[in-house]
Design a protein around this motif. Structure first.
Motif, PDB file in Angstrom:
ATOM      1  N   LEU A  19       7.661  -0.466   1.024  1.00  0.00           N
ATOM      2  CA  LEU A  19       7.456  -0.764  -0.404  1.00  0.00           C
ATOM      3  C   LEU A  19       6.288  -1.742  -0.569  1.00  0.00           C
ATOM      4  O   LEU A  19       5.468  -1.599  -1.475  1.00  0.00           O
ATOM      5  N   ASN A  20       6.208  -2.733   0.325  1.00  0.00           N
ATOM      6  CA  ASN A  20       5.070  -3.660   0.299  1.00  0.00           C
ATOM      7  C   ASN A  20       3.757  -2.920   0.513  1.00  0.00           C
ATOM      8  O   ASN A  20       2.770  -3.158  -0.177  1.00  0.00           O
ATOM      9  N   GLU A  21       3.782  -2.000   1.489  1.00  0.00           N
ATOM     10  CA  GLU A  21       2.577  -1.220   1.804  1.00  0.00           C
ATOM     11  C   GLU A  21       2.124  -0.404   0.600  1.00  0.00           C
ATOM     12  O   GLU A  21       0.944  -0.195   0.374  1.00  0.00           O
ATOM     13  N   GLN A  22       3.140   0.054  -0.172  1.00  0.00           N
ATOM     14  CA  GLN A  22       2.849   0.898  -1.334  1.00  0.00           C
ATOM     15  C   GLN A  22       1.915   0.194  -2.319  1.00  0.00           C
ATOM     16  O   GLN A  22       1.141   0.831  -3.025  1.00  0.00           O
ATOM     17  N   SER A  23       1.981  -1.146  -2.344  1.00  0.00           N
ATOM     18  CA  SER A  23       1.154  -1.882  -3.304  1.00  0.00           C
ATOM     19  C   SER A  23      -0.339  -1.757  -2.982  1.00  0.00           C
ATOM     20  O   SER A  23      -1.185  -2.053  -3.801  1.00  0.00           O
ATOM     21  N   ARG A  24      -0.665  -1.245  -1.763  1.00  0.00           N
ATOM     22  CA  ARG A  24      -2.069  -0.979  -1.441  1.00  0.00           C
ATOM     23  C   ARG A  24      -2.586   0.203  -2.245  1.00  0.00           C
ATOM     24  O   ARG A  24      -3.774   0.453  -2.325  1.00  0.00           O
ATOM     25  N   HIS A  25      -1.639   1.020  -2.725  1.00  0.00           N
ATOM     26  CA  HIS A  25      -2.024   2.250  -3.451  1.00  0.00           C
ATOM     27  C   HIS A  25      -1.429   2.185  -4.852  1.00  0.00           C
ATOM     28  O   HIS A  25      -0.312   2.672  -5.070  1.00  0.00           O
ATOM     29  N   PRO A  26      -2.147   1.599  -5.823  1.00  0.00           N
ATOM     30  CA  PRO A  26      -1.583   1.400  -7.155  1.00  0.00           C
ATOM     31  C   PRO A  26      -1.115   2.703  -7.820  1.00  0.00           C
ATOM     32  O   PRO A  26      -0.222   2.710  -8.650  1.00  0.00           O
ATOM     33  N   GLU A  27      -1.716   3.839  -7.377  1.00  0.00           N
ATOM     34  CA  GLU A  27      -1.356   5.127  -7.983  1.00  0.00           C
ATOM     35  C   GLU A  27      -0.055   5.690  -7.401  1.00  0.00           C
ATOM     36  O   GLU A  27       0.504   6.655  -7.929  1.00  0.00           O
ATOM     37  N   ALA A  28       0.438   5.083  -6.303  1.00  0.00           N
ATOM     38  CA  ALA A  28       1.616   5.634  -5.612  1.00  0.00           C
ATOM     39  C   ALA A  28       2.866   5.539  -6.484  1.00  0.00           C
ATOM     40  O   ALA A  28       3.071   4.566  -7.203  1.00  0.00           O
ATOM     41  N   ARG A  29       3.705   6.592  -6.378  1.00  0.00           N
ATOM     42  CA  ARG A  29       4.933   6.607  -7.194  1.00  0.00           C
ATOM     43  C   ARG A  29       6.187   6.505  -6.320  1.00  0.00           C
ATOM     44  O   ARG A  29       7.283   6.832  -6.753  1.00  0.00           O
ATOM     45  N   GLY A  30       6.000   6.117  -5.072  1.00  0.00           N
ATOM     46  CA  GLY A  30       7.176   5.923  -4.214  1.00  0.00           C
ATOM     47  C   GLY A  30       7.560   7.141  -3.414  1.00  0.00           C
ATOM     48  O   GLY A  30       8.590   7.141  -2.734  1.00  0.00           O
ATOM     49  N   ASP A  31       6.734   8.207  -3.480  1.00  0.00           N
ATOM     50  CA  ASP A  31       7.092   9.430  -2.747  1.00  0.00           C
ATOM     51  C   ASP A  31       7.152   9.200  -1.246  1.00  0.00           C
ATOM     52  O   ASP A  31       8.055   9.685  -0.564  1.00  0.00           O
ATOM     53  N   PHE A  32       6.175   8.457  -0.722  1.00  0.00           N
ATOM     54  CA  PHE A  32       6.156   8.243   0.729  1.00  0.00           C
ATOM     55  C   PHE A  32       7.351   7.389   1.164  1.00  0.00           C
ATOM     56  O   PHE A  32       7.939   7.619   2.221  1.00  0.00           O
ATOM     57  N   THR A  33       7.705   6.415   0.316  1.00  0.00           N
ATOM     58  CA  THR A  33       8.861   5.560   0.631  1.00  0.00           C
ATOM     59  C   THR A  33      10.127   6.417   0.715  1.00  0.00           C
ATOM     60  O   THR A  33      10.963   6.236   1.608  1.00  0.00           O
ATOM     61  N   ILE A  34      10.239   7.366  -0.218  1.00  0.00           N
ATOM     62  CA  ILE A  34      11.415   8.255  -0.204  1.00  0.00           C
ATOM     63  C   ILE A  34      11.392   9.127   1.056  1.00  0.00           C
ATOM     64  O   ILE A  34      12.405   9.258   1.756  1.00  0.00           O
ATOM     65  N   LEU A  35      10.212   9.686   1.371  1.00  0.00           N
ATOM     66  CA  LEU A  35      10.106  10.517   2.583  1.00  0.00           C
ATOM     67  C   LEU A  35      10.513   9.706   3.807  1.00  0.00           C
ATOM     68  O   LEU A  35      11.316  10.150   4.633  1.00  0.00           O
ATOM     69  N   LEU A  36       9.976   8.500   3.902  1.00  0.00           N
ATOM     70  CA  LEU A  36      10.272   7.681   5.078  1.00  0.00           C
ATOM     71  C   LEU A  36      11.755   7.331   5.167  1.00  0.00           C
ATOM     72  O   LEU A  36      12.337   7.318   6.255  1.00  0.00           O
ATOM     73  N   SER A  37      12.380   7.097   4.017  1.00  0.00           N
ATOM     74  CA  SER A  37      13.807   6.742   4.079  1.00  0.00           C
ATOM     75  C   SER A  37      14.623   7.932   4.600  1.00  0.00           C
ATOM     76  O   SER A  37      15.638   7.740   5.273  1.00  0.00           O
ATOM     77  N   HIS A  38      14.145   9.151   4.346  1.00  0.00           N
ATOM     78  CA  HIS A  38      14.849  10.324   4.887  1.00  0.00           C
ATOM     79  C   HIS A  38      14.595  10.461   6.395  1.00  0.00           C
ATOM     80  O   HIS A  38      15.488  10.846   7.143  1.00  0.00           O
ATOM     81  N   ILE A  39      13.365  10.130   6.830  1.00  0.00           N
ATOM     82  CA  ILE A  39      13.083  10.161   8.276  1.00  0.00           C
ATOM     83  C   ILE A  39      13.959   9.108   8.974  1.00  0.00           C
ATOM     84  O   ILE A  39      14.562   9.369  10.017  1.00  0.00           O
ATOM     85  N   VAL A  40      14.047   7.931   8.367  1.00  0.00           N
ATOM     86  CA  VAL A  40      14.846   6.840   8.942  1.00  0.00           C
ATOM     87  C   VAL A  40      16.320   7.257   9.056  1.00  0.00           C
ATOM     88  O   VAL A  40      16.982   7.000  10.059  1.00  0.00           O
ATOM     89  N   LEU A  41      16.807   7.947   8.033  1.00  0.00           N
ATOM     90  CA  LEU A  41      18.195   8.419   8.071  1.00  0.00           C
ATOM     91  C   LEU A  41      18.393   9.362   9.255  1.00  0.00           C
ATOM     92  O   LEU A  41      19.379   9.257   9.996  1.00  0.00           O
ATOM     93  N   GLY A  42      17.425  10.284   9.444  1.00  0.00           N
ATOM     94  CA  GLY A  42      17.495  11.212  10.580  1.00  0.00           C
ATOM     95  C   GLY A  42      17.539  10.444  11.889  1.00  0.00           C
ATOM     96  O   GLY A  42      18.332  10.750  12.782  1.00  0.00           O
ATOM     97  N   CYS A  43      16.697   9.410  12.005  1.00  0.00           N
ATOM     98  CA  CYS A  43      16.646   8.619  13.253  1.00  0.00           C
ATOM     99  C   CYS A  43      17.991   7.936  13.498  1.00  0.00           C
ATOM    100  O   CYS A  43      18.485   7.913  14.640  1.00  0.00           O
ATOM    101  N   LYS A  44      18.585   7.383  12.443  1.00  0.00           N
ATOM    102  CA  LYS A  44      19.876   6.687  12.616  1.00  0.00           C
ATOM    103  C   LYS A  44      20.948   7.673  13.073  1.00  0.00           C
ATOM    104  O   LYS A  44      21.765   7.381  13.944  1.00  0.00           O
TER     105      LYS A  44
END
Ligand code: AFP
Length: 340
Positions: free
Chosen positions: A20-45
Motif C-alpha cells: 500500500l505504501n508502494e502504491q503511493s508512488r503511482h498516484p493513478e493506482a486504484r489498488g489493483d496490484f495490492t489486491i493481486l498481491l494479497s491473493h498471491i500471498v494467500l496462495g503462499c500461506k
C-alpha cells in the motif's frame, strides 16, 4: 507481560502495508496490484501450511493414490497449482496465467478478467519434497495495456525487463517471501502466530562479489568451454584469491535465496545434452533475474542479459548465470573471449 514489546509488535510492516505504501508512488493506482498481491500471498500461506504438514497428512503420495479416508490424494505440486490458479482467477485482476504445471496458458473468463498476466511455478524443486529440503513458489507479473478482449499469448511472451513485479516464497525453516516491484528487493517472514508476512529483510543488496558458487557439477563432462573454465577458476583461482565454496541444493528458490543473501553465483548452464539448459525462462529465469538486478547483481544467459531475452514459447528454457555483479562479470568475460 511485556507490554512495551507487545506495543512494538503492533507497529509491524506487513507485506500488505508495504505494498500500500508502494502504491503511493503511482498516484493513478486504484489498488489493483495490492489486491493481486494479497491473493498471491494467500496462495503462499496455503501452500506453506500444506508443505508443513506434508509428512503428517501423507500429502506427498503420488497423484491418484488414496489416503486413509479413501479420498483421492493430490501430489503437493498438483495441489499448489490448483491453489494458485484459483487464488489468481478469483482476484479478478488477472487475464492470462502461465503455470509450470499446465501445458497451455489459462485465459481467464472475460467476466473475471483484470489487467495482469501472472507466470508462476507453484512448487519449484518438488523432487526435494520427500526429504524435507526447502522448496518454493516463483512468480512474475506483467501488465497488459489494451482492451482485455483482445489479449493473446504474445502478452506473456515478453522480455523479463517488462515485468512489473517478481518474487518467490520459500517454504523452509521459516516461510520467506521475497519480492520486488521494481524499486529494490524486500524480504518478509511469515509470523505463524499472526498469519502475516512481516518485513524482516528490507532493501536486500547482494554482495558485489561472493565466496560461493552453486552448480550441478555432475553435468561437468558436457559443459562448454567458458562454463568449464569458470568453475575451474572458482576451485583453483589464479589471482591469489581463496577458492570459492560449493553449495548446491538442487532447489532453485533455496539456491537463489542463499546467493541473494550471501553473494556468489548460481549457474544452470547449457550442456551438450541440454543446449538450452534446464530452467524455464518465464517462471524461473526471469523472476530470479529481475530480483538479482534489483538487488544490485546481474543475470546472464551466456549470450545476453537474461532480462532482454524474448521468449517464443511459454515453457522455453534458457541457460542462466546469476548472482553477485563481479562474479557474473567474470563469466561474461569468458563467453566474450570465446566469441573472438
Ligand atoms: P524439480 O522441480 O524437478 O525438483 O526441479 C527443480 C529445478 O527446476 C530447480 O529448482 C533446480 O535449480 C534445478 O531443477 C535442479 O536441477 P538438477 O537436479 O538437474 O541439478
Amino acid at each position: 507481560m511485556d507490554h512495551a514489546a507487545d506495543a512494538h509488535r503492533t507497529d509491524l510492516m506487513t507485506v500488505t502495508r508495504y505494498v500500500l505504501n508502494e502504491q503511493s508512488r503511482h498516484p493513478e493506482a486504484r489498488g489493483d496490484f495490492t489486491i493481486l498481491l494479497s491473493h498471491i500471498v494467500l496462495g503462499c500461506k496455503f501452500v506453506c501450511t500444506a508443505v508443513n504438514k506434508a509428512g503428517l497428512a501423507k500429502l506427498i503420495g503420488l497423484a491418484g493414490e488414496t489416503n486413509v479416508q479413501g479420498e483421492e490424494q493430490k501430489k503437493l505440486d498438483v495441489l499448489s497449482n490448483e491453489v494458485f490458479v484459483k487464488a489468481l482467477v478469483s482476484s479478478g485482476r488477472t487475464c492470462i496465467l502461465v503455470s509450470e504445471e499446465d501445458e497451455e496458458a489459462t485465459f481467464v473468463d472475460p467476466r473475471l478478467r483484470g489487467k495482469y498476466c501472472v507466470v508462476f511455478d507453484p512448487l519449484d524443486g518438488s523432487s526435494n519434497i520427500d526429504c524435507g529440503v526447502s522448496i518454493g513458489t516463483i512468480f512474475g507479473v506483467y501488465m497488459v495495456d489494451k482492451d482485455l478482449d483482445s489479449i493473446s499469448l504474445d502478452d506473456v511472451l515478453q522480455p523479463g525487463k517488462n515485468m512489473l513485479a517478481a518474487g518467490y516464497c520459500m517454504y523452509g525453516s521459516s516461510c520467506t517471501l521475497v519480492i520486488s516491484t521494481g524499486y529494490g528487493v524486500n524480504g518478509f517472514t511469515l509470523d505463524p502466530s499472526l498469519g502475516e508476512f512481516i518485513l524482516t529483510h528490507p532493501d536486500i543488496k547482494i554482495p558485489k562479489k561472493g565466496k560461493i558458487y552453486s552448480v550441478n557439477e555432475g553435468n561437468a563432462k558436457n559443459w562448454d568451454g567458458p562454463t568449464a573454465k569458470f568453475v575451474e577458476k572458482c576451485k583453483f583461482p589464479t589471482d591469489g584469491s581463496s577458492p570459492k565454496s560449493l553449495r548446491y541444493i538442487g532447489s532453485m528458490v533455496a539456491d537463489v535465496h542463499r546467493t541473494l543473501l550471501y553473494g556468489g553465483i548460481f549457474l544452470y548452464p547449457a550442456d551438450k545434452k541440454s543446449p538450452n539448459g534446464k530452467l524455464r525462462v518465464l517462471y524461473e529465469v526471469f523472476p530470479m533475474s529481475f530480483l538479482m538486478e534489483q538487488a544490485g547483481g546481474q543475470a546472464f544467459t551466456g549470450k545476453e542479459r537474461a532480462l532482454d531475452l524474448v521468449p517464443t514459447k511459454i515453457h522455453q528454457r534458457s541457460p542462466i548465470f546469476l548472482g553477485s555483479y563481479d562474479d557474473v562479470e567474470e563469466i561474461k568475460a569468458l563467453y566474450a573471449a570465446e566469441q573472438k
